[in-house]
Structure formats: structure tokens, C-alpha cells
Design an enzyme around this catalytic site. Structure first.
Site, PDB file in Angstrom:
ATOM      1  CG  HIS A 189     -71.886 -11.570  33.088  1.00 22.05           C
ATOM      2  ND1 HIS A 189     -72.824 -12.217  32.876  1.00 22.05           N
ATOM      3  CD2 HIS A 189     -72.006 -10.174  33.222  1.00 22.05           C
ATOM      4  CE1 HIS A 189     -74.064 -11.260  33.013  1.00 22.05           C
ATOM      5  NE2 HIS A 189     -73.332  -9.890  33.205  1.00 22.05           N
ATOM      6  NE  ARG A 218     -84.675 -23.414  35.496  1.00 23.78           N
ATOM      7  CZ  ARG A 218     -84.214 -22.497  34.515  1.00 23.78           C
ATOM      8  NH1 ARG A 218     -82.867 -22.740  33.807  1.00 23.78           N
ATOM      9  NH2 ARG A 218     -84.880 -21.512  33.709  1.00 23.78           N
ATOM     10  CB  SER A 270     -66.961 -16.337  18.646  1.00 28.13           C
ATOM     11  OG  SER A 270     -67.227 -15.482  19.858  1.00 28.13           O
ATOM     12  CG  ASN A 281     -70.524 -17.517  33.012  1.00 26.84           C
ATOM     13  OD1 ASN A 281     -70.796 -17.798  31.808  1.00 26.84           O
ATOM     14  ND2 ASN A 281     -71.115 -16.381  33.424  1.00 26.84           N
ATOM     15  CB  THR A 322     -71.515 -19.401  43.692  1.00 28.35           C
ATOM     16  OG1 THR A 322     -71.740 -18.064  43.318  1.00 28.35           O
ATOM     17  CG2 THR A 322     -69.799 -19.458  43.907  1.00 28.35           C
TER      18      THR A 322
HETATM   19  C1  GRF Z   1     -70.464 -13.509  24.866  1.00 28.51           C
HETATM   20  O1  GRF Z   1     -70.582 -12.166  24.837  1.00 28.51           O
HETATM   21  C2  GRF Z   1     -70.626 -14.095  26.361  1.00 28.51           C
HETATM   22  O2  GRF Z   1     -69.846 -13.346  27.079  1.00 28.51           O
HETATM   23  C3  GRF Z   1     -72.091 -14.204  26.678  1.00 28.51           C
HETATM   24  O3  GRF Z   1     -72.691 -14.555  25.193  1.00 28.51           O
HETATM   25  C4  GRF Z   1     -71.834 -14.125  24.400  1.00 28.51           C
HETATM   26  C5  GRF Z   1     -71.540 -15.555  23.609  1.00 28.51           C
HETATM   27  O4  GRF Z   1     -70.929 -15.405  22.416  1.00 28.51           O
HETATM   28  N1  GRF Z   1     -72.349 -14.822  27.712  1.00 28.51           N
HETATM   29  P1  GRF Z   1     -70.139 -16.761  21.735  1.00 28.51           P
HETATM   30  O5  GRF Z   1     -71.306 -17.665  21.572  1.00 28.51           O
HETATM   31  O6  GRF Z   1     -69.002 -17.149  22.605  1.00 28.51           O
HETATM   32  O7  GRF Z   1     -69.619 -16.186  20.369  1.00 28.51           O
END
Ligand code: GRF
Length: 216
Positions: free
Chosen positions: A109, A65, A13, A107, A141
Site C-alpha cells: 500500500h 462482487r 511494475s 499487499n 485481513t
Molecule cells: C503502487 O503504487 C501500489 O502501491 C499501488 O498501486 C501502484 C501499482 O503500481 N497499490 P504497479 O502496477 O505495481 O506499477
């Protein structure tokens, strides 16, 4: 025109909100690839539906990884991307990968960092009893979830919240916050000074934070 790759693992999303705003607002950038480490991610289909090139690099196909990271890095280099945008990408990228693309990996978070790095942020925020939770856009980072903060949005915690309800309200602000912050980055408007980021020329009313209003 700068090139953006969006990395996802799930429903995507945030990727969709970035794609919409990138087009509507005519950023000096375009999304050249949506890449998932999970071939079945719903976000891949959603990206295709928008006409975005979508592909997967299955992390399970790699023994180590570092091998997955190397394959991903190679693909991103072949695409000549300027920005690697993590949007619900659930793999930790190793030090070598981060060093290779330092300063160009972003990113989002779902917490007000540095509180609650890692997983299950909404449950942990409720357990800790914080009254403000939220989301953070930061540069990546090698220390997990701790790179320079580009922008943050706060979400009030309400009595009776459960992790799902809180997650839903945080996600709604993520969809506003991420496009705002990424646009500044692609426009070259963010200056990074150590751990701090600031807007080069804050236009009227533009701030690197906002607070979501509590539901009426
Ligand atoms: C979001 O809450 C993002 O912050 C976290 O995972 C979720 C991803 O949602 N890291 P989407 O796939 O963007 O809907």
C-alpha cells in the site's frame, strides 16, 4: 518450491520487481501466475515478456462482487498457490475470499499505514502536510489496508512535491520493499503475533523498515 500468484490491475511494475528478485535471489518460490482483473492491463504483456504465465479474469464479466471473488478463488486453488500477492490490484476482496486464504494474502500500500488507507494516498499525504510518507507491505485481513505490517519504508516529503513526483519516489522504494518483505515471508522468517510481525532471526543489518534518502 512454493507457488506465488501475483494479482495486478495495471502496469505491473511491482510485479516485475518481484519476478526479477525471485529469480536472481533464488527464493524457494516461483511465480506460477500473473492474474489481472483487467484484460487490457499493461502488466500482462510485461509478464509474458518475462516468460511468466499471464491471464485475466475480467471482473466486469460477473454481476456480483462475490461471484468474481469465487471465480478468482477457484482459479487460485486449481493453481495450488501458497501466496497471493497483490501488486497494484485495484479490487477489494470480500470477507469470504480473505477467510479462505487467511495469512497467505500480501499487499503493498502506498502510504505509511495506518495513515491514509484507501485511494489517492499521495494527494492526501500532501494535503495533511506530513513530512514522512512511504509504503507498507502487510498481510491482508478483512479490514481494508489494516492487516499485520510486515515492513515499511519512509519517503521524505519535499517542498514543492506534487502527487505525481511523490508517487514516483514512493514507487521506487516499493520496488525495494516488496521483494525484501515477500522473500522473508516465503522463507518462513516472519512471525505474526496479533497485529505485529517480526523477523524470526534478524540477520545483521536486516530491519523491517528503511528510510529513502532525500534526493541530493
Ligand atoms: C503502487 O503504487 C501500489 O502501491 C499501488 O498501486 C501502484 C501499482 O503500481 N497499490 P504497479 O502496477 O505495481 O506499477
Amino acid at each position: 518450491m512454493q507457488k506465488i500468484a501475483v494479482l495486478i490491475s495495471g502496469r505491473g511494475s511491482n510485479m516485475l520487481s518481484l519476478a526479477a528478485r525471485c529469480r536472481e535471489e533464488r527464493w524457494p518460490a516461483r511465480i506460477v501466475a500473473v492474474i489481472s482483473n483487467r484484460p487490457g492491463a499493461a502488466g500482462l504483456e510485461a509478464a509474458t515478456g518475462l516468460g511468466l504465465p499471464a491471464e485475466s479474469i475480467d471482473h466486469k464479466a460477473f454481476a456480483e462482487r462475490a461471484d468474481f471473488d469465487a471465480a478468482l478463488a477457484e482459479r487460485l486453488e486449481a493453481l495450488e498457490v501458497d501466496w497471493i500477492v497483490l501488486a497494484g490490484f485495484m479490487r477489494v476482496l470480500g470477507e469470504a475470499f480473505v477467510a479462505r486464504f487467511e495469512g497467505r494474502i500480501v499487499n503493498i500500500h502506498p502510504s505509511l499505514l495506518p495513515s491514509f488507507p484507501g485511494l489517492h494516498t499521495h494527494r492526501r499525504a500532501l494535503e495533511a502536510g506530513v513530512r514522512l510518507h512511504g509504503a507498507t507491505v502487510h498481510l491482508v485481513t478483512s479490514s481494508l489496508d489494516l492487516g499485520p505490517i510486515v515492513a515499511q519504508a519512509a519517503v521524505p516529503v519535499l517542498d514543492g512535491d506534487d502527487p505525481d513526483g511523490l508517487a514516483e519516489r514512493v514507487l521506487a522504494v516499493e520496488h525495494r520493499l516488496y521483494p525484501m518483505a515477500l522473500r522473508w515471508l516465503v522463507e518462513g522468517r516472519i512471525i505474526v503475533e496479533g497485529q505485529r510481525c517480526r523477523l524470526r532471526d534478524p540477520r545483521e543489518g536486516e530491519m523491517q523498515w528503511f528510510v529513502a534518502s532525500p534526493p541530493a
